[in-house]
Design a protein around this motif. Sequence first.
Motif, PDB file in Angstrom:
ATOM      1  N   ALA B  23      -8.027  36.787  72.679  1.00  0.00           N
ATOM      2  CA  ALA B  23      -9.063  35.069  72.329  1.00  0.00           C
ATOM      3  C   ALA B  23      -9.412  35.136  70.982  1.00  0.00           C
ATOM      4  N   LEU B  24     -10.431  36.200  71.416  1.00  0.00           N
ATOM      5  CA  LEU B  24     -11.980  36.848  70.338  1.00  0.00           C
ATOM      6  C   LEU B  24     -11.039  36.934  68.883  1.00  0.00           C
ATOM      7  N   ILE B  25     -10.127  37.687  68.919  1.00  0.00           N
ATOM      8  CA  ILE B  25      -9.397  38.135  67.226  1.00  0.00           C
ATOM      9  C   ILE B  25      -9.083  36.771  67.041  1.00  0.00           C
ATOM     10  N   ALA B  26      -8.169  35.948  67.865  1.00  0.00           N
ATOM     11  CA  ALA B  26      -7.697  35.348  66.721  1.00  0.00           C
ATOM     12  C   ALA B  26      -8.805  34.515  66.557  1.00  0.00           C
ATOM     13  N   GLN B  27      -9.283  33.460  67.177  1.00  0.00           N
ATOM     14  CA  GLN B  27     -11.262  32.573  67.361  1.00  0.00           C
ATOM     15  C   GLN B  27     -11.049  33.428  65.784  1.00  0.00           C
ATOM     16  N   ALA B  28     -11.393  34.763  65.465  1.00  0.00           N
ATOM     17  CA  ALA B  28     -12.457  35.069  64.120  1.00  0.00           C
ATOM     18  C   ALA B  28     -11.680  34.758  63.141  1.00  0.00           C
ATOM     19  N   VAL B  29     -10.105  35.198  63.057  1.00  0.00           N
ATOM     20  CA  VAL B  29      -9.027  34.938  62.253  1.00  0.00           C
ATOM     21  C   VAL B  29      -9.346  33.999  61.548  1.00  0.00           C
ATOM     22  N   GLN B  30      -9.113  32.836  62.958  1.00  0.00           N
ATOM     23  CA  GLN B  30      -9.511  31.765  62.263  1.00  0.00           C
ATOM     24  C   GLN B  30     -10.605  31.254  61.299  1.00  0.00           C
ATOM     25  N   THR B  31     -11.910  31.650  61.946  1.00  0.00           N
ATOM     26  CA  THR B  31     -12.941  30.934  61.328  1.00  0.00           C
ATOM     27  C   THR B  31     -13.033  31.770  60.192  1.00  0.00           C
ATOM     28  N   ILE B  32     -13.318  32.804  60.083  1.00  0.00           N
ATOM     29  CA  ILE B  32     -12.778  33.941  58.641  1.00  0.00           C
ATOM     30  C   ILE B  32     -11.520  33.202  57.213  1.00  0.00           C
ATOM     31  N   ARG B  33     -10.309  32.453  57.886  1.00  0.00           N
ATOM     32  CA  ARG B  33      -9.721  31.599  57.139  1.00  0.00           C
ATOM     33  C   ARG B  33     -10.582  30.482  56.982  1.00  0.00           C
ATOM     34  N   LYS B  34     -11.102  29.299  57.431  1.00  0.00           N
ATOM     35  CA  LYS B  34     -11.939  28.618  56.810  1.00  0.00           C
ATOM     36  C   LYS B  34     -13.289  28.691  56.128  1.00  0.00           C
ATOM     37  N   HIS B  35     -13.909  29.505  57.072  1.00  0.00           N
ATOM     38  CA  HIS B  35     -15.129  29.449  56.324  1.00  0.00           C
ATOM     39  C   HIS B  35     -15.428  31.136  55.543  1.00  0.00           C
ATOM     40  N   GLY B  36     -14.722  31.946  55.377  1.00  0.00           N
ATOM     41  CA  GLY B  36     -15.217  33.257  55.017  1.00  0.00           C
ATOM     42  C   GLY B  36     -16.019  34.028  56.263  1.00  0.00           C
ATOM     43  N   VAL B  37     -16.013  35.517  55.792  1.00  0.00           N
ATOM     44  CA  VAL B  37     -16.229  36.802  56.236  1.00  0.00           C
ATOM     45  C   VAL B  37     -17.840  35.886  56.921  1.00  0.00           C
ATOM     46  N   GLU B  38     -18.909  35.566  55.735  1.00  0.00           N
ATOM     47  CA  GLU B  38     -20.207  35.548  56.173  1.00  0.00           C
ATOM     48  C   GLU B  38     -20.151  34.558  57.617  1.00  0.00           C
ATOM     49  N   GLY B  39     -19.173  33.555  57.251  1.00  0.00           N
ATOM     50  CA  GLY B  39     -18.874  32.093  58.213  1.00  0.00           C
ATOM     51  C   GLY B  39     -18.570  32.899  59.968  1.00  0.00           C
ATOM     52  N   LEU B  40     -18.412  33.884  59.533  1.00  0.00           N
ATOM     53  CA  LEU B  40     -18.152  34.599  61.334  1.00  0.00           C
ATOM     54  C   LEU B  40     -19.055  34.799  61.775  1.00  0.00           C
TER      55      LEU B  40
END
Lengths: 208, 208
Positions: B23-40
Motif C-alpha cells: 500500500a505504501l509503494i502504491a501510494q508513493a507512486v500515486q503521490t509522485i505521479r501527481k506532485h513529483g518526487v519532492e512532493g513525497l
Amino acid sequence: MAVSSRPQRKARDAYHHGNLREALIAQAVQTIRKHGVEGLTLRGAGADLRVSRTALYRHFPDKHALLAAVATEGFRSFRAALLAAWESAGRGREGFAAMGMAYVRFAVINPSHYRVMFGGFLDSAGTESELSVAGAEAFQVLLDAIAEQQAQGLIRAEDPLPLAQYIWAAVHGIAMLVIDGRLQGAQTGEELARFAMARIRTGIDPGA
Amino acid sequence: MAVSSRPQRKARDAYHHGNLREALIAQAVQTIRKHGVEGLTLRGAGADLRVSRTALYRHFPDKHALLAAVATEGFRSFRAALLAAWESAGRGREGFAAMGMAYVRFAVINPSHYRVMFGGFLDSAGTESELSVAGAEAFQVLLDAIAEQQAQGLIRAEDPLPLAQYIWAAVHGIAMLVIDGRLQGAQTGEELARFAMARIRTGIDPGA
DNA sequence: ACCTGAACACCGTTCAAGT
DNA sequence: ACCTGAACACCGTTCAAGT
C-alpha cells in the motif's frame, strides 16, 4: 586583537558588498562538487561565507534561483569545453567526434554540476531566463558544427535540428548513464562516446 | 457510530497487516505521479494511509528504500512495456523501432516515475539489490532483441553490449530531454525517437 | 510483531529590527 | 541598501512505550 581578527583590509566590506552573489555561486558549486546537490543548504552556504542565514535572500529569491545560477554557470563552461574540443581537433569529422567525447568527459568530471544542469531541479520553463539562454548557446555549438559539416558535404543535407537533437540525446544519455553508474560493461564513458559517434557518423553520412 | 466508522470488515487489520508495504509503494507512486518526487513525504504518506508517521519504518529502513521500491516497480512495468512493443510489432526491424518509441512513450507518460528510476536519487550501487536486478532485466530485453536480429542477419555481427548501451543511451537521452522540456523544435519525443531509431538502423546495418 | 506519541536535529523562508 | 536574530512551518528519524 581587533587587528588580528581582520585578515584583510576591509575584509568585512569585501564579503558583504557587491560580490556576495558571485561568492555564493562559487561556494555552491564547490559544495555541490564535494557533497552533491542534496548537500547544499542555504544555512550552510551562509555559514561558509560568514554571513547570516538570510543574507542571500538579498541576491536570490529562493534556493531554486541559486541552483539556476549554478546551472547557468555550468552551461557556460560546458559550451566552452565543447567548442574547444571541436576546434582543437580540427573541426570536420574528427572535431565532431572529439566534441562528443568532450561532452561525456565534462559530465564525468563534473557529475554533480551536470546533474544540476539536467536533473530536473529547475523549471527550465522561462524561455527568457539566463539559464535557458546559456543552455541554448551550448546546444548551438552542436548545431553550428553540424551545419558547417553539411556545407562541406560531410553530413547529408537535411534539417539539422532533429539531427542535432538526436546526437545531443545520444551523448546526454551516455553521460547520464555513466554518472548513475548504470553502464556495467568494460568500456568507460568516453570510449562508449567514441563508439557512439562512429555509429552516428555511419548513420548520417551523405551516402547512407 | 462504531460500525459506520469501519468502512469494511476488518478494515483496520487490512491496513496494518501484511499489505502495508505494498500500500505504501502504491501510494508513493500515486503521490509522485501527481506532485513529483519532492512532493513525497513519509509523514504525508502515513497520513494518507491512516497510519502513524513512523509505521513505515517497520517495512523500509528509510525514505531511500521506499524510493528504491518505487523504482523497482517502475522497471518491471517498463520492461513489460518494452517487451510488448517488440512483440506486438512483429520483432525484427519494425519491432525494434517500436521498442525505441515505446521507451520514450513510457517516460513521457510517467515522467516522475521515470525520474525516480533514473534521476540519481538511488545508490544503484548494490548490484545484488532488487532494484539492480529489475533494471538489468529491462536492459536485457534490448540486449535480447539485438542478439535475435544479429542471428537473423539484420544487425551486423559484433559485440552486442556496446551496441545495446549506445542505443539505450540514445532513447534514454531523448526521454530525459523531453521530460525536462528541453527539446524546443516541432517534433514530439516519440517522433524524435522514430527519427533516431531510423538513423541508428542505418548505422548498424550489416552493409554499413 | 506491529503500531504510537513525543522528541530531536535539521531544513527553507519570513519578518521586524538594526546600521 | 544591506544585514541580523528570532520565529514559523515544515522535514526525516529515533526511541521509549503501548497492545
